[in-house]
Motif scaffolding. Structure first.
Motif, PDB file in Angstrom:
ATOM      1  N   ALA A 268       0.848  -1.194   0.000  1.00 38.43           N
ATOM      2  CA  ALA A 268       0.000   0.000   0.000  1.00 38.43           C
ATOM      3  C   ALA A 268       0.881   1.242   0.000  1.00 38.43           C
ATOM      4  CB  ALA A 268      -0.917   0.010   1.214  1.00 38.43           C
ATOM      5  N   VAL A 269       0.610   2.149  -0.930  1.00 40.16           N
ATOM      6  CA  VAL A 269       1.356   3.404  -1.039  1.00 40.16           C
ATOM      7  C   VAL A 269       0.352   4.553  -1.101  1.00 40.16           C
ATOM      8  CG1 VAL A 269       2.958   4.781  -2.404  1.00 40.16           C
ATOM      9  CG2 VAL A 269       3.264   2.300  -2.255  1.00 40.16           C
ATOM     10  N   THR A 270       0.487   5.499  -0.183  1.00 38.58           N
ATOM     11  CA  THR A 270      -0.397   6.669  -0.176  1.00 38.58           C
ATOM     12  C   THR A 270       0.449   7.940  -0.200  1.00 38.58           C
ATOM     13  OG1 THR A 270      -0.496   6.640   2.248  1.00 38.58           O
ATOM     14  CG2 THR A 270      -2.249   5.493   1.048  1.00 38.58           C
ATOM     15  N   VAL A 271      -0.146   9.001  -0.714  1.00 30.02           N
ATOM     16  CA  VAL A 271       0.527  10.294  -0.793  1.00 30.02           C
ATOM     17  C   VAL A 271      -0.185  11.254   0.147  1.00 30.02           C
ATOM     18  CG1 VAL A 271       1.263  12.186  -2.273  1.00 30.02           C
ATOM     19  CG2 VAL A 271       1.119   9.863  -3.202  1.00 30.02           C
ATOM     20  N   PRO A 272       0.441  11.672   1.253  1.00 31.78           N
ATOM     21  CA  PRO A 272      -0.203  12.622   2.163  1.00 31.78           C
ATOM     22  C   PRO A 272      -0.557  13.924   1.435  1.00 31.78           C
ATOM     23  CG  PRO A 272       1.746  11.652   3.175  1.00 31.78           C
ATOM     24  CD  PRO A 272       1.765  11.242   1.737  1.00 31.78           C
ATOM     25  N   SER A 273      -1.721  14.455   1.731  1.00 27.28           N
ATOM     26  CA  SER A 273      -2.175  15.700   1.108  1.00 27.28           C
ATOM     27  C   SER A 273      -1.668  16.881   1.930  1.00 27.28           C
ATOM     28  CB  SER A 273      -3.704  15.721   1.025  1.00 27.28           C
ATOM     29  OG  SER A 273      -4.164  16.925   0.442  1.00 27.28           O
ATOM     30  N   LEU A 274      -0.613  17.521   1.446  1.00 27.19           N
ATOM     31  CA  LEU A 274       0.006  18.625   2.163  1.00 27.19           C
ATOM     32  C   LEU A 274      -0.548  19.968   1.695  1.00 27.19           C
ATOM     33  CD1 LEU A 274       3.750  17.464   2.138  1.00 27.19           C
ATOM     34  CD2 LEU A 274       2.002  17.008   3.847  1.00 27.19           C
ATOM     35  N   HIS A 275      -0.280  20.994   2.498  1.00 30.07           N
ATOM     36  CA  HIS A 275      -0.637  22.367   2.154  1.00 30.07           C
ATOM     37  C   HIS A 275       0.667  23.170   2.106  1.00 30.07           C
ATOM     38  CE1 HIS A 275      -4.269  20.603   3.939  1.00 30.07           C
ATOM     39  NE2 HIS A 275      -4.938  21.409   3.127  1.00 30.07           N
ATOM     40  N   PRO A 276       1.402  23.047   1.012  1.00 31.10           N
ATOM     41  CA  PRO A 276       2.731  23.654   0.951  1.00 31.10           C
ATOM     42  C   PRO A 276       2.689  25.166   0.841  1.00 31.10           C
ATOM     43  CG  PRO A 276       2.158  22.700  -1.175  1.00 31.10           C
ATOM     44  CD  PRO A 276       1.058  22.324  -0.226  1.00 31.10           C
ATOM     45  N   SER A 277       3.699  25.780   1.432  1.00 34.34           N
ATOM     46  CA  SER A 277       3.931  27.211   1.257  1.00 34.34           C
ATOM     47  C   SER A 277       4.999  27.379   0.177  1.00 34.34           C
ATOM     48  CB  SER A 277       4.396  27.815   2.584  1.00 34.34           C
ATOM     49  OG  SER A 277       5.571  27.171   3.038  1.00 34.34           O
ATOM     50  N   PRO A 278       5.281  28.605  -0.259  1.00 33.76           N
ATOM     51  CA  PRO A 278       6.315  28.798  -1.283  1.00 33.76           C
ATOM     52  C   PRO A 278       7.686  28.340  -0.793  1.00 33.76           C
ATOM     53  CG  PRO A 278       4.920  30.742  -1.093  1.00 33.76           C
ATOM     54  CD  PRO A 278       4.574  29.843   0.055  1.00 33.76           C
ATOM     55  N   PRO A 279       8.606  28.097  -1.698  1.00 29.41           N
ATOM     56  CA  PRO A 279       9.970  27.704  -1.301  1.00 29.41           C
ATOM     57  C   PRO A 279      10.625  28.749  -0.409  1.00 29.41           C
ATOM     58  CG  PRO A 279       9.625  27.317  -3.643  1.00 29.41           C
ATOM     59  CD  PRO A 279       8.423  28.074  -3.154  1.00 29.41           C
ATOM     60  N   LEU A 280      11.606  28.319   0.362  1.00 29.05           N
ATOM     61  CA  LEU A 280      12.340  29.236   1.225  1.00 29.05           C
ATOM     62  C   LEU A 280      13.098  30.245   0.372  1.00 29.05           C
ATOM     63  CD1 LEU A 280      13.887  26.738   3.822  1.00 29.05           C
ATOM     64  CD2 LEU A 280      11.668  27.903   3.897  1.00 29.05           C
ATOM     65  N   GLY A 281      13.055  31.499   0.816  1.00 28.34           N
ATOM     66  CA  GLY A 281      13.767  32.539   0.094  1.00 28.34           C
ATOM     67  C   GLY A 281      12.928  33.288  -0.906  1.00 28.34           C
TER      68      GLY A 281
END
Length: 388
Positions: A268-281
């Motif tokens: 079983a392989v799942t992909v967590p649903s993240l809420h990413p912010s912009p890259p650092l910098g």
């Protein structure tokens, strides 16, 4: 730890050189015998220059000079038996062979000197790399860890991809990131980010605050060092992971980084649903979101950089990481890294166009606290295939 050797060990360099030396010697012998037995109208002596010309590819100037002298002796014998040494044809052949042999010796000496210089440069580079690269421990807290790094740049063990792990108040904090660019030019930003993580991981209670601290470090570095042409070009994608010892969860903060894969027993392989912010910098005052997911004993969290999933095959198709690792969800972290390395390189034709890094975090039933955190920046492969 040195790899286990089975049976006879590899040949020593001097043994290989002695074996290769037979090739020019046998060549001289064959050409001499055939020329002596051939009619006087057939001249094979000029072919003797092949022997000293081949020797620098595996030996130094002394051995090349020896082979050249042997070729001259053979040419002298051929001349003596075919009309005499004083004939104009044989004089020209002897002089030509002597000049070419000297040129081969000079070339061999220059090549040997350059090899020594290159070896010295590599030694210094490896020493610097080991100062920057801290290998991840095999166990840290409740986790068993294996990592893999593949550099895009030839002869490099480090680059723009990086990862680190540390212990903080009964939790494990892991960083994986990718600074803009690849190979050696991106080392400065990667070293800065690693240093900032090691310093800040113990100061900030909240993972989002840690991300903000790293963001400020990258932004300050970019402001001080970037030129007008590089404005807005110095940034890094980062994934911060926090795994408490006594809770079956994992907390994540993503700054423009690809989400990890959660591997569970039974393929079983799942992909967590993240809420990413912009890259650092990119935006120094960005709010960073904390995402929480279940992470049970027996599960493996696979962190990776975009160099893995963006690797293309001969037909331009991306590497299907989630699909491939589904076959190895029940394997140990070390075996998983071994499978991914072999499969990824086969997919990409043996060479990647970008740095690639992976970390496998396997949650064990028992908590281990023997090891403290370490970090590693874009280094040689630290995974080890399981012994059968």
């Amino acid at each position: 730890m040195k790899p286990r050797q089975w049976g006879a060990g590899p040949r020593q360099p001097w043994q290989s050189t002695h074996a290769l030396l037979l090739l020019p010697v046998v060549l001289i012998l064959v050409i001499t015998v055939v020329d002596i037995r051939s009619p006087e109208s057939i001249h094979l002596g000029p072919a003797l220059v092949i022997a000293p010309a081949l020797t620098p590819s595996f030996a130094g100037p002394r051995t090349t000079a020896f082979v050249g002298a042997l070729a001259l002796a053979a040419q002298t014998l051929i001349a003596f038996l075919h009309g005499g040494i004083a004939t104009s044809n044989h004089v020209v052949q002897l002089v030509t062979l002597a000049v070419l042999s000297v040129m081969c010796v000079v070339y061999s000496a220059v090549r040997e000197r350059r090899q020594a210089q290159l070896a010295q440069v590599r030694t210094v580079a490896e020493a610097a790399q080991h100062v920057l690269m801290w290998p991840l421990p095999e166990y840290i807290g409740p986790l068993r860890i294996a990592s893999l790094y593949l550099a895009a740049e030839d002869e490099a063990q480090i680059g723009g991809d990086l990862y680190a792990a540390t212990r903080c108040d009964n939790t494990v904090r892991v960083l994986i990131g990718d600074v803009r660019g690849k190979g050696l030019p991106s080392i400065g930003e990667a070293a800065l980010l690693l240093g900032a993580f090691r310093e800040s991981a113990h100061r900030h209670v909240a993972l989002a605050d840690l991300a903000s601290g790293l963001d400020q470090s990258i932004s300050r570095y970019a402001t001080e060092l970037e030129t007008e042409e590089e404005t807005g070009e110095r940034f890094a994608t980062v994934l911060l992971v926090e795994i408490p010892d006594r809770e079956s969860v994992t907390r994540m903060t993503s700054c423009g980084h690809p989400p990890p894969l959660l591997l569970s027993p039974g393929h079983a392989v799942t992909v967590p649903s993240l809420h990413p912010s912009p890259p650092l910098g990119v935006h120094g005052s960005t709010e960073h979101t904390l995402d929480v997911f279940s992470f049970e004993p027996g599960d493996t969290l696979l962190l990776y950089t975009d160099g893995v999933v963006e690797a293309r095959d001969a037909h331009g198709r991306f590497y299907p990481l989630a699909e491939r690792v589904a076959r190895w969800t029940d394997d140990s972290p070390e075996a998983l890294m071994h499978h991914v390395r072999r499969d990824l390189l086969a997919h990409a034709g043996g060479r990647l166009n970008d740095d690639a890094a992976l970390i496998a975090l396997h949650r064990t039933p028992a908590v281990r606290r023997r090891h403290h955190g370490h970090g590693r920046m874009a280094g040689a492969d630290s995974s080890r295939p399981e012994a059968g």
